[in-house]
Design a protein around this motif. Structure first.
Motif, mmCIF file in Angstrom:
data_model
loop_
_atom_site.group_PDB
_atom_site.id
_atom_site.type_symbol
_atom_site.label_atom_id
_atom_site.label_comp_id
_atom_site.label_asym_id
_atom_site.label_seq_id
_atom_site.Cartn_x
_atom_site.Cartn_y
_atom_site.Cartn_z
ATOM 1 N N GLU A 65 0.808 -1.211 0.000
ATOM 2 C CA GLU A 65 0.000 0.000 0.000
ATOM 3 C C GLU A 65 0.847 1.269 0.000
ATOM 4 N N SER A 66 2.064 1.183 -0.520
ATOM 5 C CA SER A 66 2.895 2.381 -0.639
ATOM 6 C C SER A 66 2.091 3.444 -1.364
ATOM 7 N N LYS A 67 2.118 4.645 -0.829
ATOM 8 C CA LYS A 67 1.271 5.707 -1.360
ATOM 9 C C LYS A 67 1.856 6.417 -2.572
ATOM 10 N N ASN A 68 3.165 6.464 -2.646
ATOM 11 C CA ASN A 68 3.778 7.192 -3.752
ATOM 12 C C ASN A 68 5.148 6.598 -4.085
ATOM 13 N N TRP A 69 5.733 7.120 -5.139
ATOM 14 C CA TRP A 69 7.008 6.627 -5.656
ATOM 15 C C TRP A 69 8.105 6.721 -4.592
ATOM 16 N N GLU A 71 7.916 6.795 -1.307
ATOM 17 C CA GLU A 71 7.693 5.825 -0.221
ATOM 18 C C GLU A 71 8.078 4.415 -0.667
ATOM 19 N N ASN A 114 0.216 4.073 -9.819
ATOM 20 C CA ASN A 114 0.108 5.054 -8.738
ATOM 21 C C ASN A 114 0.551 6.462 -9.089
ATOM 22 N N CYS A 115 1.078 6.646 -10.256
ATOM 23 C CA CYS A 115 1.596 7.968 -10.601
ATOM 24 C C CYS A 115 0.954 8.519 -11.853
#
Length: 179
Positions: A65-69, A71, A114-115
């Motif tokens: 569940e990493s929120k962004n690059w 992290e 995610n991006c």
């Protein structure tokens, strides 16, 4: 314990000592105390086993569940630093099915998902894959150099080499003009 776990743990034990390209299926079978038929019942080849081993025992330390690059990369650096020998030995192959290429695909999938969603053009996908391959190479250089730089310094370098085309497509905030 089921045989898959024995094979996966056996692979990790072998990777502590040597690179994936120098490990044979016969060695894996001997390490585990099994037979060739059981190996091929569960795995296509040694690369498939290696990818499964990394996925189940090392990548598990990287929350999905990493929120962004940033992290994701920081979590990868932390986990890889703990398992530096295994990662360096697992990633020493350029085979198309190698764990290194598998990790590159995982990075690219995360990046796209995610991006900014699906890229419109095949060129953007290629740019992302090439960038992710470069990210993996930078991480490997950091690991092989003894992790002398801090994780934030490594992330800064990883960010610095991001191609402008990818930055413009995926990281420019909505409503802001990318110049």
């Amino acid at each position: 314990m089921n045989m898959k776990k024995y094979f996966e743990q056996g692979m990790l034990a072998l990777l502590e000592r040597k690179g994936i390209d120098s490990i044979t299926v016969a060695e894996i079978i001997e390490e585990v105390g099994s037979c060739k038929g059981t190996f091929y019942k569960h795995y296509i080849d040694k690369y498939h086993l290696c990818c499964q081993s990394l996925h189940n025992y090392i990548y598990g330390g990287i929350p999905e569940e990493s929120k962004n690059w940033e992290e994701l990369i920081m979590q990868c650096l932390a986990v890889f630093e703990k398992h530096d020998k295994v990662i360096l030995h697992a990633f020493d192959s350029e085979d198309i099915n190698s764990p290194k290429n598998y990790f590159n695909r995982l990075l690219a999938e995360f990046f796209v998902r995610n991006c900014g969603g699906e890229p419109d053009a095949a060129m953007n996908t290629l740019a992302i894959r090439l960038y992710c391959a470069n990210v993996t190479d930078l991480i490997l250089r950091w690991l092989s150099g003894g992790c002398k730089e801090s994780r934030p310094e490594v992330f800064h370098l990883i960010s610095a080499v991001m191609p402008q085309a990818i930055f413009k497509i995926f990281l420019t905030p909505v409503g802001v003009s990318a110049v």
